[in-house]
Design a protein around this motif. Structure first.
Motif, PDB file in Angstrom:
ATOM      1  N   THR A   1     -88.457   9.452  26.243  1.00  0.00           N
ATOM      2  CA  THR A   1     -89.888   9.234  26.016  1.00  0.00           C
ATOM      3  C   THR A   1     -90.512  10.236  25.050  1.00  0.00           C
ATOM      4  OG1 THR A   1     -90.401  10.525  28.008  1.00  0.00           O
ATOM      5  CG2 THR A   1     -90.204   8.128  28.255  1.00  0.00           C
TER       6      THR A   1
ATOM      7  N   SER B   1     -89.442   8.132  19.525  1.00  0.00           N
ATOM      8  CA  SER B   1     -89.361   6.682  19.336  1.00  0.00           C
ATOM      9  C   SER B   1     -87.887   6.285  19.344  1.00  0.00           C
ATOM     10  CB  SER B   1     -90.002   6.284  18.005  1.00  0.00           C
ATOM     11  OG  SER B   1     -89.350   6.946  16.924  1.00  0.00           O
ATOM     12  N   PRO B   2     -87.579   5.023  19.619  1.00  0.00           N
ATOM     13  CA  PRO B   2     -86.177   4.587  19.638  1.00  0.00           C
ATOM     14  C   PRO B   2     -85.502   4.785  18.276  1.00  0.00           C
ATOM     15  CG  PRO B   2     -87.579   2.962  20.710  1.00  0.00           C
ATOM     16  CD  PRO B   2     -88.492   3.946  20.061  1.00  0.00           C
TER      17      PRO B   2
ATOM     18  N   THR C   1     -83.395   3.944  15.077  1.00  0.00           N
ATOM     19  CA  THR C   1     -83.270   2.715  14.306  1.00  0.00           C
ATOM     20  C   THR C   1     -82.025   2.749  13.432  1.00  0.00           C
ATOM     21  OG1 THR C   1     -84.581   3.598  12.470  1.00  0.00           O
ATOM     22  CG2 THR C   1     -85.776   2.467  14.246  1.00  0.00           C
TER      23      THR C   1
END
Length: 302
Positions: free
Chosen positions: A180, A183-184, A186
């Motif tokens: 958390t 951000s995820p 990519t």
């Protein structure tokens, strides 16, 4: 002890998830990683080994030590290529010996399944069943800038012992997508990534919060204050990487848990401290990509 093959498996799990394809299993990755690192990878390396073997052959010619039973001589590099592939198990007692798929991210691709009985020997031998190693573990993702600066990109793990096949894959994805603080991850970030794996061992409760060694022990603390429970952990490499003293590490760990008391009052809090060990092993994207390209070539040749 963690290995680079474990890191390669975490990369494989992440890339497979992003590409929405099945992943190689841990056993397959370990086998192919060992095979890749046991073979010369460039023409110059082959030439160097061949020259060395030829020199040895000349030195031992009088004793016929370099002549095989059929009167022919094979340089070590060629002999190794022709020999049976190395076992996926290594000297480390922490490597997994299971090739059992566990979850979508570790299913065996159909192209590999059809080749399981070929010379690539990607799966365990039929009839061989060994209990899979289980360990508490953490997976860390870092980004490496062009200048070489390293920044945390995600780190999540568990203190519950996990079968390595499932645990490494699950926490590789959890650390990449569900931390958390970030951000995820990519697809476009992949070339900047480094993966690190830490397998945790030797958990020992200590009565004295200062009874641990920087660079050797990780810490897991818990405490209660004003009816609230706090807890947090630092892996064994954190204090040394940050250049902290023991006191600074403990205060930072308490802050990480959410404690906002005065720094000077940290030792007035009744801490429950568990020290543990675990060596972090890392692997960069470039190393993984080179290995994965080699794997693709191996599959194309079968």
């Amino acid at each position: 002890m963690a290995t680079q093959a474990h890191c390669a498996y975490c990369f494989e799990s992440l890339v497979a998830s992003l590409e929405k394809r099945p992943s190689l299993t841990l056993a397959q990755v370990e086998h192919l990683w060992a095979k890749y690192n046991s073979e010369p990878t460039t023409t110059s390396e082959l030439e160097d080994e061949t020259e060395a073997e030829q020199a040895e052959q000349a030195a031992l010619a009088s004793a016929s030590a370099s002549v095989s039973a059929d009167g022919s001589y094979k340089p070590a590099a060629i002999s190794r290529i022709l020999a049976s592939p190395p076992s996926s198990a290594s000297s480390s007692s922490l490597q997994s010996a299971s090739s059992t798929p566990s979850g979508p991210s570790s299913e065996t691709p159909s192209s590999l399944t059809s080749q399981s009985s070929s010379s690539t020997n990607l799966t365990d031998k039929e009839g061989e069943e060994e209990e899979e190693e289980e360990h508490p573990l953490f997976v860390t993702w870092n980004t490496i800038s062009r200048s070489g600066d390293k920044r945390l990109r995600g780190c999540i793990g568990t203190f519950e012992a996990q079968p390595l096949t499932k645990g490494l894959s699950d926490y590789a994805l959890t650390a990449a997508f569900d931390d958390t603080r970030f951000s995820p991850i990519t697809t476009r970030e992949l070339p900047t990534l480094e993966c690190a794996v830490t397998l945790l061992t030797d958990f020992e409760p200590v009565d004295d919060a200062m009874d641990w060694e920087i660079g050797k022990h990780g810490l897991r603390i818990s405490f209660h204050e004003k009816g609230r429970r706090y807890g947090s952990t630092y892996l064994p490499d954190v204090a040394s990487e940050q250049g902290w003293t023991k006191e600074e590490a403990l205060v930072s760990l308490m802050r990480k848990a959410g404690w906002n008391g005065k720094k000077a009052d940290w030792n007035k809090v009744s801490l429950r401290v568990v020290r543990y060990q675990g060596k972090k092993v890392g692997l960069g994207w470039g190393e993984w990509r080179s290995w994965r390209d080699w794997v693709d070539e191996e599959m194309a040749d079968v």
